[in-house]
Structures are given as structure tokens and as C-alpha cells.
Write a protein that holds these residues in place. Structure first.
Motif, PDB file in Angstrom:
ATOM      1  N   ASP A 140      -7.143   6.107  -8.316  1.00  0.00           N
ATOM      2  CA  ASP A 140      -7.841   5.518  -9.449  1.00  0.00           C
ATOM      3  C   ASP A 140      -8.265   6.678 -10.340  1.00  0.00           C
ATOM      4  O   ASP A 140      -7.973   7.838 -10.031  1.00  0.00           O
ATOM      5  CB  ASP A 140      -9.024   4.651  -9.004  1.00  0.00           C
ATOM      6  N   CYS A 141      -8.946   6.388 -11.453  1.00  0.00           N
ATOM      7  CA  CYS A 141      -9.247   7.481 -12.391  1.00  0.00           C
ATOM      8  C   CYS A 141     -10.192   8.512 -11.774  1.00  0.00           C
ATOM      9  O   CYS A 141     -10.111   9.701 -12.094  1.00  0.00           O
ATOM     10  CB  CYS A 141      -9.799   6.940 -13.702  1.00  0.00           C
ATOM     11  N   ILE A 142     -11.073   8.087 -10.866  1.00  0.00           N
ATOM     12  CA  ILE A 142     -11.990   9.038 -10.228  1.00  0.00           C
ATOM     13  C   ILE A 142     -11.211   9.984  -9.324  1.00  0.00           C
ATOM     14  O   ILE A 142     -11.391  11.210  -9.378  1.00  0.00           O
ATOM     15  CB  ILE A 142     -13.091   8.297  -9.439  1.00  0.00           C
ATOM     16  N   GLU A 163       3.175  13.918  -8.103  1.00  0.00           N
ATOM     17  CA  GLU A 163       4.510  13.414  -7.737  1.00  0.00           C
ATOM     18  C   GLU A 163       4.480  12.805  -6.331  1.00  0.00           C
ATOM     19  O   GLU A 163       5.137  11.792  -6.072  1.00  0.00           O
ATOM     20  CB  GLU A 163       5.550  14.529  -7.828  1.00  0.00           C
ATOM     21  N   ASP A 164       3.709  13.424  -5.419  1.00  0.00           N
ATOM     22  CA  ASP A 164       3.547  12.851  -4.077  1.00  0.00           C
ATOM     23  C   ASP A 164       2.990  11.434  -4.161  1.00  0.00           C
ATOM     24  O   ASP A 164       3.417  10.531  -3.434  1.00  0.00           O
ATOM     25  CB  ASP A 164       2.572  13.697  -3.238  1.00  0.00           C
ATOM     26  N   MET A 165       1.985  11.251  -5.038  1.00  0.00           N
ATOM     27  CA  MET A 165       1.322   9.947  -5.122  1.00  0.00           C
ATOM     28  C   MET A 165       2.233   8.878  -5.723  1.00  0.00           C
ATOM     29  O   MET A 165       2.067   7.692  -5.442  1.00  0.00           O
ATOM     30  CB  MET A 165       0.016  10.065  -5.921  1.00  0.00           C
ATOM     31  N   LYS A 166       3.174   9.314  -6.554  1.00  0.00           N
ATOM     32  CA  LYS A 166       4.160   8.351  -7.055  1.00  0.00           C
ATOM     33  C   LYS A 166       5.017   7.815  -5.909  1.00  0.00           C
ATOM     34  O   LYS A 166       5.363   6.634  -5.874  1.00  0.00           O
ATOM     35  CB  LYS A 166       5.073   9.007  -8.094  1.00  0.00           C
ATOM     36  N   LYS A 167       5.353   8.725  -4.969  1.00  0.00           N
ATOM     37  CA  LYS A 167       6.190   8.319  -3.831  1.00  0.00           C
ATOM     38  C   LYS A 167       5.370   7.563  -2.788  1.00  0.00           C
ATOM     39  O   LYS A 167       5.843   6.616  -2.173  1.00  0.00           O
ATOM     40  CB  LYS A 167       6.821   9.558  -3.184  1.00  0.00           C
ATOM     41  N   PRO A 218       0.810  -1.231   0.000  1.00  0.00           N
ATOM     42  CA  PRO A 218       0.000   0.000   0.000  1.00  0.00           C
ATOM     43  C   PRO A 218       0.839   1.275   0.000  1.00  0.00           C
ATOM     44  O   PRO A 218       0.328   2.335  -0.347  1.00  0.00           O
ATOM     45  CB  PRO A 218      -0.831  -0.118   1.287  1.00  0.00           C
ATOM     46  N   ARG A 219       2.114   1.189   0.385  1.00  0.00           N
ATOM     47  CA  ARG A 219       2.966   2.383   0.453  1.00  0.00           C
ATOM     48  C   ARG A 219       3.822   2.576  -0.793  1.00  0.00           C
ATOM     49  O   ARG A 219       4.618   3.514  -0.866  1.00  0.00           O
ATOM     50  CB  ARG A 219       3.890   2.297   1.681  1.00  0.00           C
ATOM     51  N   LYS A 220       3.663   1.682  -1.768  1.00  0.00           N
ATOM     52  CA  LYS A 220       4.506   1.755  -2.973  1.00  0.00           C
ATOM     53  C   LYS A 220       3.607   1.757  -4.206  1.00  0.00           C
ATOM     54  O   LYS A 220       2.752   0.892  -4.366  1.00  0.00           O
ATOM     55  CB  LYS A 220       5.458   0.552  -3.010  1.00  0.00           C
ATOM     56  N   GLU A 278      -0.278   2.285 -11.563  1.00  0.00           N
ATOM     57  CA  GLU A 278      -0.530   3.593 -10.946  1.00  0.00           C
ATOM     58  C   GLU A 278       0.418   4.642 -11.508  1.00  0.00           C
ATOM     59  O   GLU A 278      -0.012   5.761 -11.849  1.00  0.00           O
ATOM     60  CB  GLU A 278      -0.387   3.489  -9.423  1.00  0.00           C
ATOM     61  N   ILE A 279       1.688   4.298 -11.635  1.00  0.00           N
ATOM     62  CA  ILE A 279       2.666   5.256 -12.171  1.00  0.00           C
ATOM     63  C   ILE A 279       2.326   5.602 -13.620  1.00  0.00           C
ATOM     64  O   ILE A 279       2.380   6.768 -14.029  1.00  0.00           O
ATOM     65  CB  ILE A 279       4.091   4.684 -12.039  1.00  0.00           C
ATOM     66  N   GLN A 280       1.927   4.596 -14.400  1.00  0.00           N
ATOM     67  CA  GLN A 280       1.545   4.826 -15.799  1.00  0.00           C
ATOM     68  C   GLN A 280       0.396   5.840 -15.893  1.00  0.00           C
ATOM     69  O   GLN A 280       0.427   6.767 -16.708  1.00  0.00           O
ATOM     70  CB  GLN A 280       1.141   3.480 -16.422  1.00  0.00           C
ATOM     71  N   TRP A 281      -0.613   5.676 -15.031  1.00  0.00           N
ATOM     72  CA  TRP A 281      -1.773   6.566 -15.075  1.00  0.00           C
ATOM     73  C   TRP A 281      -1.477   7.934 -14.461  1.00  0.00           C
ATOM     74  O   TRP A 281      -1.974   8.953 -14.953  1.00  0.00           O
ATOM     75  CB  TRP A 281      -2.967   5.898 -14.405  1.00  0.00           C
ATOM     76  N   ILE A 282      -0.661   7.979 -13.429  1.00  0.00           N
ATOM     77  CA  ILE A 282      -0.249   9.280 -12.883  1.00  0.00           C
ATOM     78  C   ILE A 282       0.502  10.057 -13.956  1.00  0.00           C
ATOM     79  O   ILE A 282       0.286  11.273 -14.133  1.00  0.00           O
ATOM     80  CB  ILE A 282       0.599   9.087 -11.608  1.00  0.00           C
ATOM     81  N   ASP A 283       1.346   9.373 -14.713  1.00  0.00           N
ATOM     82  CA  ASP A 283       2.084  10.042 -15.800  1.00  0.00           C
ATOM     83  C   ASP A 283       1.129  10.563 -16.872  1.00  0.00           C
ATOM     84  O   ASP A 283       1.343  11.646 -17.438  1.00  0.00           O
ATOM     85  CB  ASP A 283       3.100   9.088 -16.420  1.00  0.00           C
TER      86      ASP A 283
END
Length: 364
Positions: A99-101, A85-89, A35-37, A42-47
């Protein structure tokens, strides 16, 4: 400013909703993930959301309704970039995991906190006006097609209209000179079979049955609503179906809002209340209670829930509402999910092509 009305579950979802319904289609993580990584998905969608920041900043800095818009647009870009960037970390740093929502919600909050309410307003108004001028020609072209082939042409029109997210590169071509480019777009969709293609079974049912009431969750302004959805809705009206168009409560990207849709339809109706010769008294517009380009059907407006309680057809249109969310939503009645795949990440998940089409029909 978020949607202020109370929300209730959409009454046509299979119950119990908690056990049968999950809004987001693509799983970004699984229970076994740390849950902390952040996961690779997730990284693909954050990008993907990071890559959209410059275009949103550009729209925001040109918003004439906001004082010091360029400076505030820069603040938005910095703030939303920091959140992502926070959510990537740490994927749980901003109410996650993402998620997308949630990613859409955080972007809207970052805009609204700085006073940006509707950064696409000007271009939405321009494209609605252009599409309204082409509506009658598109409708008459459809009316000239024999009934057996007309429904497929109307569905192709919905998909062609859905290509043109406002601000996309292709949009300029659509209205360059006349409506022919829209017609060409209908003909130039990727070849069938589409990545999900239940059109033939829908066409067979279209020929053999009719629906008493349809709820259509609509998507974008411009060609999408005016030249795609409204000709399809008009055809349902001709067949005696009552049609409820469910539109966003608040602006989000270039999605048409409830007040905008009311205005569009009033401009398209003639003095007899008809849409190019078809009685539109059974066409209603409802506020969905939504304020995002995706939708969680566990939270809709009481008004829409009331209108939907006796419907026997639900149509969800657009990539956000019918593919990224709700593709697998189970309904108590017939349902259609229709949209175009405009993100490589979605195409990869579905195993299809970029600009592939989804037409998912479930008969109950």
C-alpha cells in the motif's frame, strides 16, 4: 534510522480505532484477490514509485553529507527497483501486500541503509529562506481582504502552497522574481466545485463559531508551510484558537521536519514574539512521531497525543496525509482534509482532474 519514540493512537480518532480506522484511502486489493498475484492497481502504484527512482537517485548522488554519494545513490536505485520488481511478481515478498505506506517505508529504508538521511536538505533550506522573505507580503495581502472573503483566500493559499512539492517542475516559477507568482497560483487553482468541496459549509461555520484548539498536520517545506499553512494558522491565532503544528520527526522527501519548523517560526517572529502583529504565544510545534510523507494516525508520538487530547479541530494537509491516507478517517471533533491531487492515479480514483483540489470538512 526509523523514528525511535514509542507510538500511540491519535486520541481524536473514532474508537475503537481497530474497527473504525484504516490509514490508506485507496484499496489496492480486495479479499477475493489472489494474495500471490499483484492486482492491476498494485502494479499501477508500483510503477508510479518506479518512475520516481531516477529523481531520488539524482537527489541522493548530490548529497554532500554522504561519502561516495554517486556510487551509493546508484546502489539505492538498484536496490529499490529490485524491491518493486519483486513485489510485482509476488506482492507479499517484502512485507506486503503493498500500500502507499509500505511503498514509502521501503524507499526510506533503502535510502537510510546506505547513509542517506535527508537528500532534499539543501533545496529545502533554500526554499524556506525564499518563502520566509515573502511571508510578510503574503500575510498583509490576506489582511487587506474583508473578513467574509479572507478565509477562502487563506484556503486557496494552502492549496497553492501545496502545489510546490520541492523538485517539481513548477517550483522554479514560484520564486522567480517575487511573490506575485504565488498570488497568481492562488487565483489559478482549478475552478470550483473541486472534486471534494465542502468549503462553503466551512466558511459558514468559520463565521459562526470558533475553535479553542486546532491540530494541523503539516506537509512540505518552502511555500507550502510558510506561505500556505502559517498564514492560515496566524488567522486562527487572531480568533483566539490555540494552534499545534504537527511535523515529521525524521526527514522524508521535502516534508518539513519538527526541528526545521521550530527554526522557521523563530525566524518569522519579531522581538515581541509576534507573527506580523499577531501574538504567537499560543502557537506550538509538536513532533508527530512520523517519518514518511504519508501518515498512519494509529501511530503518533505520545507528545502529540497529549497535546491533541482536548482539541476541537483537526486539519490534515497535503496529498500524502489527507488524500492518499486519512481521507475517510473519522474524528471525534471537526476535521478538515485539504490537499491538491498531484498523481493521475489519485485523480482517477476520486473521479476528478489532475491538480484538482480536495477540501473535505466534517462537522461533529
Amino acid at each position: 534510522m526509523e523514528s525511535s519514540s514509542p507510538s500511540v493512537p491519535f486520541p481524536l480518532l473514532q474508537t475503537p480505532v481497530e474497527a473504525n480506522y484504516r490509514a490508506c484511502t485507496i484499496p489496492y486489493r480486495f479479499l477475493s484477490d489472489n494474495p500471490r498475484k499483484a492486482t492491476p492497481i498494485e502494479i499501477q502504484w508500483i510503477d508510479l514509485f518506479l518512475n520516481s527512482v531516477p529523481s531520488f537517485r539524482q537527489r541522493a548522488e548530490n548529497d554532500p553529507t554522504v561519502i561516495d554519494a554517486p556510487e551509493k545513490a546508484e546502489k539505492f536505485a538498484q536496490r529499490y527497483t529490485e524491491i518493486l520488481e519483486d513485489m510485482k511478481k509476488d506482492p507479499e515478498s517484502h512485507g506486503g501486500p503493498p500500500d502507499c505506506i509500505l511503498l514509502c517505508r521501503l524507499r526510506e529504508q533503502a535510502l537510510r541503509e546506505l547513509g542517506f538521511r535527508d537528500i532534499f536538505k539543501k533545496v529545502k533550506d533554500e526554499e524556506n529562506a525564499k518563502a520566509i522573505s515573502l511571508f510578510e507580503d503574503v500575510v498583509r495581502r490576506n489582511d487587506a481582504i474583508d473578513e467574509g472573503n479572507r478565509v477562502e483566500n487563506l484556503i486557496r493559499g494552502v492549496l497553492a502552497g501545496n502545489i510546490f512539492d520541492l523538485g517539481s517542475a513548477q517550483l522554479a516559477e514560484v520564486f522567480a522574481k517575487d511573490g506575485l507568482s504565488f498570488v497568481a497560483s492562488c487565483q489559478n487553482l482549478v475552478s470550483r466545485p473541486w472534486v471534494i468541496d465542502d468549503l462553503d459549509s466551512f466558511k459558514a461555520n468559520w463565521a459562526n463559531k470558533s475553535w479553542k484548539k486546532a491540530i494541523i498536520f503539516v506537509d512540505n517545506s518552502g511555500a507550502d508551510i510558510v506561505l500556505g499553512i502559517l498564514p492560515f494558522a496566524r488567522e486562527l491565532l487572531k480568533r483566539g484558537t490555540q494552534v499545534v503544528l504537527a511535523a515529521n520527526d525524521l526527514p522524508s522527501i521535502n516534508d518539513v521536519t519538527y526541528p526545521e519548523l521550530v527554526e522557521i517560526i523563530s525566524k518569522l517572529k519579531d522581538e515581541k514574539g509576534q507573527l506580523v502583529g499577531v501574538d504567537a504565544s499560543s502557537l506550538l510545534v509538536a513532533n508527530s512521531g512520523n517519518d514518511l510523507p504519508v501518515i498512519d494516525l494509529a501511530n503518533v508520538s505520545p507528545e502529540l497525543a497529549y497535546l491533541a487530547s482536548d482539541a476541537d479541530l483537526v486539519v490534515l494537509e497535503g496529498m500524502g496525509r489527507s488524500i492518499e491516507t486519512n481521507l475517510y478517517a473519522q474524528m471525534k471533533c471537526d476535521s478538515v482534509k485539504i490537499g491538491m491531487v498531484k498523481h493521475p492515479e489519485v485523480a482517477q480514483f476520486l473521479g476528478g482532474r489532475l491538480y484538482d483540489c480536495v477540501f473535505k470538512y466534517n462537522e461533529v
